[in-house]
Design an enzyme around this catalytic site. Structure first.
Site, PDB file in Angstrom:
ATOM      1  N   LYS A  17       0.972  -1.263   0.029  1.00  0.00           N
ATOM      2  CA  LYS A  17       0.099  -0.013  -0.062  1.00  0.00           C
ATOM      3  C   LYS A  17       0.848   1.295   0.007  1.00  0.00           C
ATOM      4  O   LYS A  17       1.975   1.047   0.257  1.00  0.00           O
ATOM      5  CB  LYS A  17      -0.833   0.051   1.273  1.00  0.00           C
ATOM      6  CG  LYS A  17      -0.163  -0.009   2.577  1.00  0.00           C
ATOM      7  CD  LYS A  17      -1.237  -0.302   3.678  1.00  0.00           C
ATOM      8  CE  LYS A  17      -0.569  -0.196   5.091  1.00  0.00           C
ATOM      9  NZ  LYS A  17      -1.486  -0.127   6.124  1.00  0.00           N
ATOM     10  N   ARG A  70     -10.495   0.073  14.953  1.00  0.00           N
ATOM     11  CA  ARG A  70     -10.508   0.579  13.589  1.00  0.00           C
ATOM     12  C   ARG A  70     -11.499   0.030  12.763  1.00  0.00           C
ATOM     13  O   ARG A  70     -12.833   0.117  13.071  1.00  0.00           O
ATOM     14  CB  ARG A  70      -8.924   0.654  13.329  1.00  0.00           C
ATOM     15  CG  ARG A  70      -8.938   1.812  12.160  1.00  0.00           C
ATOM     16  CD  ARG A  70      -7.531   2.021  11.660  1.00  0.00           C
ATOM     17  NE  ARG A  70      -6.857   0.566  11.205  1.00  0.00           N
ATOM     18  CZ  ARG A  70      -5.676   0.684  11.154  1.00  0.00           C
ATOM     19  NH1 ARG A  70      -4.777   1.662  10.921  1.00  0.00           N
ATOM     20  NH2 ARG A  70      -5.286  -0.648  10.493  1.00  0.00           N
ATOM     21  N   TYR A  87      15.101  30.584   7.267  1.00  0.00           N
ATOM     22  CA  TYR A  87      13.772  31.344   7.404  1.00  0.00           C
ATOM     23  C   TYR A  87      13.451  31.345   9.264  1.00  0.00           C
ATOM     24  O   TYR A  87      13.478  30.356   9.646  1.00  0.00           O
ATOM     25  CB  TYR A  87      12.669  30.559   6.937  1.00  0.00           C
ATOM     26  CG  TYR A  87      12.551  30.757   5.286  1.00  0.00           C
ATOM     27  CD1 TYR A  87      12.051  32.019   4.858  1.00  0.00           C
ATOM     28  CD2 TYR A  87      12.347  29.524   4.594  1.00  0.00           C
ATOM     29  CE1 TYR A  87      12.026  32.153   3.533  1.00  0.00           C
ATOM     30  CE2 TYR A  87      12.458  29.810   3.240  1.00  0.00           C
ATOM     31  CZ  TYR A  87      12.296  31.022   2.704  1.00  0.00           C
ATOM     32  OH  TYR A  87      12.152  30.751   1.282  1.00  0.00           O
ATOM     33  N   MET A 108      11.787  24.705   1.351  1.00  0.00           N
ATOM     34  CA  MET A 108      11.005  23.851   0.171  1.00  0.00           C
ATOM     35  C   MET A 108      12.008  22.822  -0.557  1.00  0.00           C
ATOM     36  O   MET A 108      11.812  21.822  -0.880  1.00  0.00           O
ATOM     37  CB  MET A 108      10.124  24.617  -0.799  1.00  0.00           C
ATOM     38  CG  MET A 108       9.339  23.729  -1.812  1.00  0.00           C
ATOM     39  SD  MET A 108       8.230  24.628  -2.732  1.00  0.00           S
ATOM     40  CE  MET A 108       7.193  25.391  -1.594  1.00  0.00           C
TER      41      MET A 108
END
Length: 362
Positions: free
Chosen positions: A34, A129, A254, A302
């Site tokens: 998956k 679940r 940043y 990024m």
């Protein structure tokens, strides 16, 4: 110059599958693929798992991609199906469905199908679940056995919630609950995910469902794959694109999160959260350049990350390769530095990262 690249070692993949069979002898293996094979490439990985007995995916589109890629092994849908209209697709493609609620069962019972559906009945023993409640088991079991649309060779399964922690009693409680319900049933049984395979050999049953460990990564708390005889399959790498000097007291990145305490040099590497690297990786998270570890500094951008390389005695320069995780730096360690789990890092690799599939000589 190629930058962000995920090297996928197919020889390591095959080795890990063999090691899994050593850990759980006599079981059948449902290889979990998956989420794009945990970020490794769905079809390509499946094509190199010849010794697996079946594949498992979460959703129908993943299963269809495997069939389109020429894979013919049984494919199990771990979430089952969600609409009656999906049933003909399952039958036509020989998909097997996990059944976990009344709506699914009723849809099977009331549909007209061209063939019988292979099903796995999932019991909720404590994950809370997907899965039927234990008190529903006997009724579901009898209805499936009586249904002409269902292959009479149904299989029984559950899923562990805390198997990664060998000190927790929860897994033993779940095993005992499952065994109490199914002990008189002759059907094949499946309990163990990767953590179950490693930490709970009494849970191996007839089938196992290795996922993360197949890719050489440990599912266990505070452990790495090599501790279980596994080899990392993915090596995420990039290149240094700049080296610059930094005066003492200067801020980096940043928000100026990090500042230099002394004069140093920075290597700027072409990797960032746009490639899937975790933005919340803390200062000091290691990378490997020229065989030596260095720590990242400042906020992950990024497209770029800054690495403190000190006075640069190794002569690091533009073009040098940087391993972000892989054989020299376990992804489990990077995940811990980012306050997350290795599953998330592997699955978050973005489409702009190039993939190289490698097979080492035996």
């Amino acid at each position: 110059m190629r930058l962000a690249t995920a090297e996928i070692n197919l020889t390591a993949l095959s080795y890990n599958l063999k090691q899994i069979k050593v850990l759980a002898p006599g079981t059948r293996v449902m290889a979990v693929l998956k989420a794009n094979a945990y970020g490794h490439g769905l079809v390509k990985i499946a094509q190199h798992l010849n010794d697996a007995d079946a594949f498992a995916v979460a959703r129908i589109d993943e299963a269809l991609a495997l069939r389109a890629g020429g894979l013919t092994k049984p494919i199990v849908l771990l979430e089952g199906f969600f609409n009656r209209a999906d049933l003909p697709i399952l039958i036509a493609n020989n998909f097997e469905a996990i059944i976990h609620d009344e709506n699914q069962l009723r849809a099977i019972e009331t549909s007209q199908l061209d063939a019988r559906l292979s099903v796995w009945l999932k019991i909720d023993t404590g994950m809370h679940r997907l899965g039927i409640e234990p008190e529903q088991f006997e009724a579901f079991y009898q209805r499936l056995k009586a249904c002409d649309n269902v292959d009479p060779k149904i299989k029984l399964m559950t899923h562990f919630s805390c198997a990664d922690d060998v000190h927790s009693t929860q897994t033993q409680v779940q095993i005992a609950a499952f065994e109490r319900l199914v002990q008189s049933k002759p059907e094949a049984k499946c309990l163990a995910n990767s953590a179950g395979v490693i930490g709970w050999p009494q849970s191996h049953g007839d089938w196992i469902r290795p996922g993360l460990m197949m890719y050489g990564v440990s599912p266990m708390i505070n452990q790495v794959g090599t501790e279980h005889g596994l080899k990392p399959v993915m090596r995420l790498k990039t290149r240094v694109i700049a080296v610059k000097s930094l005066a003492a007291g200067e801020k980096v990145g940043y928000g100026g999160r990090w500042h230099s305490k002394q004069q140093t040099q920075l290597a700027i590497v072409a990797m960032g959260y746009g490639d899937g690297y975790p933005r919340n990786a803390r200062d000091g998270t290691p990378v490997v350049i020229r065989g030596k570890r260095y720590g990242i500094v400042g906020a992950v951008s990024m497209d770029m990350i800054t690495v403190d390389i000190g006075c640069n005695p190794d002569g690091i320069s533009v073009g040098d390769e940087v391993e972000m995780w892989g054989p020299a730096l376990p992804v489990e360690e990077v995940a811990a530095c980012a306050g997350t789990i290795p599953y998330e890092l592997l699955c978050n690799i973005t489409p702009r990262v190039s993939y190289d599939y490698l097979a080492e000589p035996d």
